[in-house]
Write a protein that holds these residues in place. Structure first.
Motif, PDB file in Angstrom:
ATOM      1  N   CYS A  85      60.744  81.672  87.129  1.00  0.00           N
ATOM      2  CA  CYS A  85      59.870  80.683  86.484  1.00  0.00           C
ATOM      3  C   CYS A  85      60.374  80.345  85.078  1.00  0.00           C
ATOM      4  CB  CYS A  85      58.439  81.222  86.436  1.00  0.00           C
ATOM      5  SG  CYS A  85      57.201  79.950  86.100  1.00  0.00           S
ATOM      6  N   ILE A  89      61.516  76.676  83.808  1.00  0.00           N
ATOM      7  CA  ILE A  89      60.920  76.033  82.630  1.00  0.00           C
ATOM      8  C   ILE A  89      62.011  75.559  81.663  1.00  0.00           C
ATOM      9  CG2 ILE A  89      59.588  76.503  80.525  1.00  0.00           C
ATOM     10  CD1 ILE A  89      57.798  78.334  82.279  1.00  0.00           C
ATOM     11  N   THR A  93      62.314  71.794  83.909  1.00  0.00           N
ATOM     12  CA  THR A  93      61.078  71.082  83.576  1.00  0.00           C
ATOM     13  C   THR A  93      61.397  69.813  82.768  1.00  0.00           C
ATOM     14  OG1 THR A  93      59.940  73.210  83.460  1.00  0.00           O
ATOM     15  CG2 THR A  93      58.782  71.307  82.539  1.00  0.00           C
ATOM     16  N   ILE A  99      54.457  72.503  81.330  1.00  0.00           N
ATOM     17  CA  ILE A  99      54.057  73.861  81.719  1.00  0.00           C
ATOM     18  C   ILE A  99      52.583  74.098  81.424  1.00  0.00           C
ATOM     19  CG2 ILE A  99      56.382  74.752  81.334  1.00  0.00           C
ATOM     20  CD1 ILE A  99      55.337  76.103  78.789  1.00  0.00           C
ATOM     21  N   LEU A 112      59.163  75.140  90.326  1.00  0.00           N
ATOM     22  CA  LEU A 112      57.944  75.766  89.796  1.00  0.00           C
ATOM     23  C   LEU A 112      56.974  76.092  90.916  1.00  0.00           C
ATOM     24  CD1 LEU A 112      57.049  73.895  86.456  1.00  0.00           C
ATOM     25  CD2 LEU A 112      57.754  76.279  86.730  1.00  0.00           C
ATOM     26  N   PRO A 169      52.244  77.680  85.375  1.00  0.00           N
ATOM     27  CA  PRO A 169      53.515  78.300  84.985  1.00  0.00           C
ATOM     28  C   PRO A 169      53.356  79.356  83.889  1.00  0.00           C
ATOM     29  CG  PRO A 169      53.791  75.940  85.220  1.00  0.00           C
ATOM     30  CD  PRO A 169      52.316  76.211  85.299  1.00  0.00           C
TER      31      PRO A 169
END
Length: 271
Positions: A85, A89, A93, A99, A112, A169
């Motif tokens: 994760c 991120i 992302t 997030i 995610l 997240p």
């Protein structure tokens, strides 16, 4: 990026199975209310049935081996989920504030949501904790908090995926990091080592819940101050669940360590 980082990024983010993951209700394994309901029903029924039957405890060496394997698997899985994760991120992302607040109608697809799905399935595996407590004849460890947490967190994780819930997240990273610590403690205990940081595990769980409320304030700012955040109904369930957990953890913490201090004081008086 160095070769190790590039390799981790591929296996944790860019692998086709992760990059192209999509939660499809009724098709993805576990993606149905029926699966969720039957899992919870089996868990609660088996727990109460085993408590009523009062079966003889397993032999210590068998129970120890089962506990070592169970805790080692969950320790490694928690570490992988936290790392996966975090890498997602950092490297995938589109915008950092995602997030905390997914745009409205965000589809449950991509890395995610893959790690949220792994997290969801890991909560099914965690239900074995209860079985190990019962077959180990450690009924005093089987509290309402334990059963309530294991059952309800499964619903929470299902809603993360079903509603594309914003903020998960952050919850996933903090929870898996705490679980690395927690299952590390359980693993060492199963191996015969008694770490002195059991209280730290409970303290971290309380801090995690308090942190979730603080970050939720930021999510609410984005939700009501902008175009909204995806999965608000799921977040509402999550917020109520976290509030109830916080109350139960604080009560557990107060009773457990207050009783310990009382016993230590009585020992000092008797010596």
């Amino acid at each position: 990026m160095n070769p190790i980082g590039s390799s981790l990024q591929y296996w944790l983010v860019n692998h086709p199975s992760i990059l192209n993951f999509t939660w499809i209700p009724g098709q993805t394994v576990g993606a149905s209310p029926l699966f969720l309901s039957l899992t919870l029903l089996c868990y609660l029924s088996l727990t109460f049935l085993l408590l009523l039957l009062r079966l003889p405890p397993l032999k210590p060496h068998i129970l120890r081996s089962m506990s070592v394997v169970h805790n080692l698997v969950l320790l490694l899985l928690s570490f992988a989920m936290a790392l996966g994760c975090i890498f997602t991120i950092v490297y995938h992302t589109p915008q950092l504030h995602w997030i905390i607040c997914f745009p409205p109608k965000t589809p449950p697809s991509g890395p995610l949501f893959f790690w949220a799905y792994v997290f969801y399935l890991s909560k099914v595996l965690e239900l074995v904790d209860t079985l190990l407590i019962i077959v180990g004849n450690s009924i005093r460890r089987l509290t309402f908090l334990h059963v309530y947490h294991h059952a309800t967190v499964l619903i929470m994780c299902y809603l993360w995926l079903q509603t594309s819930q914003s903020l998960f997240p952050v919850a996933l990273v903090t929870n898996t990091c705490v679980h690395v610590l927690m299952y590390g403690y359980y693993l060492l205990s199963a191996l015969g080592v008694r770490p002195k940081w059991k209280r730290l595990v409970t303290d971290c769980q309380i801090v995690q819940l308090l942190f979730s409320f603080a970050v939720s304030g930021v999510m609410l700012y984005y939700h009501f101050g902008g175009s909204g955040c995806s999965g608000f109904s799921g977040w509402c369930f999550n917020a109520v669940f976290n509030a109830s957990l916080l109350a139960l953890f604080v009560d557990f913490h107060a009773k457990s360590y207050a009783n310990r201090k009382t016993r230590e004081a009585q020992k000092l008086k008797g010596s």
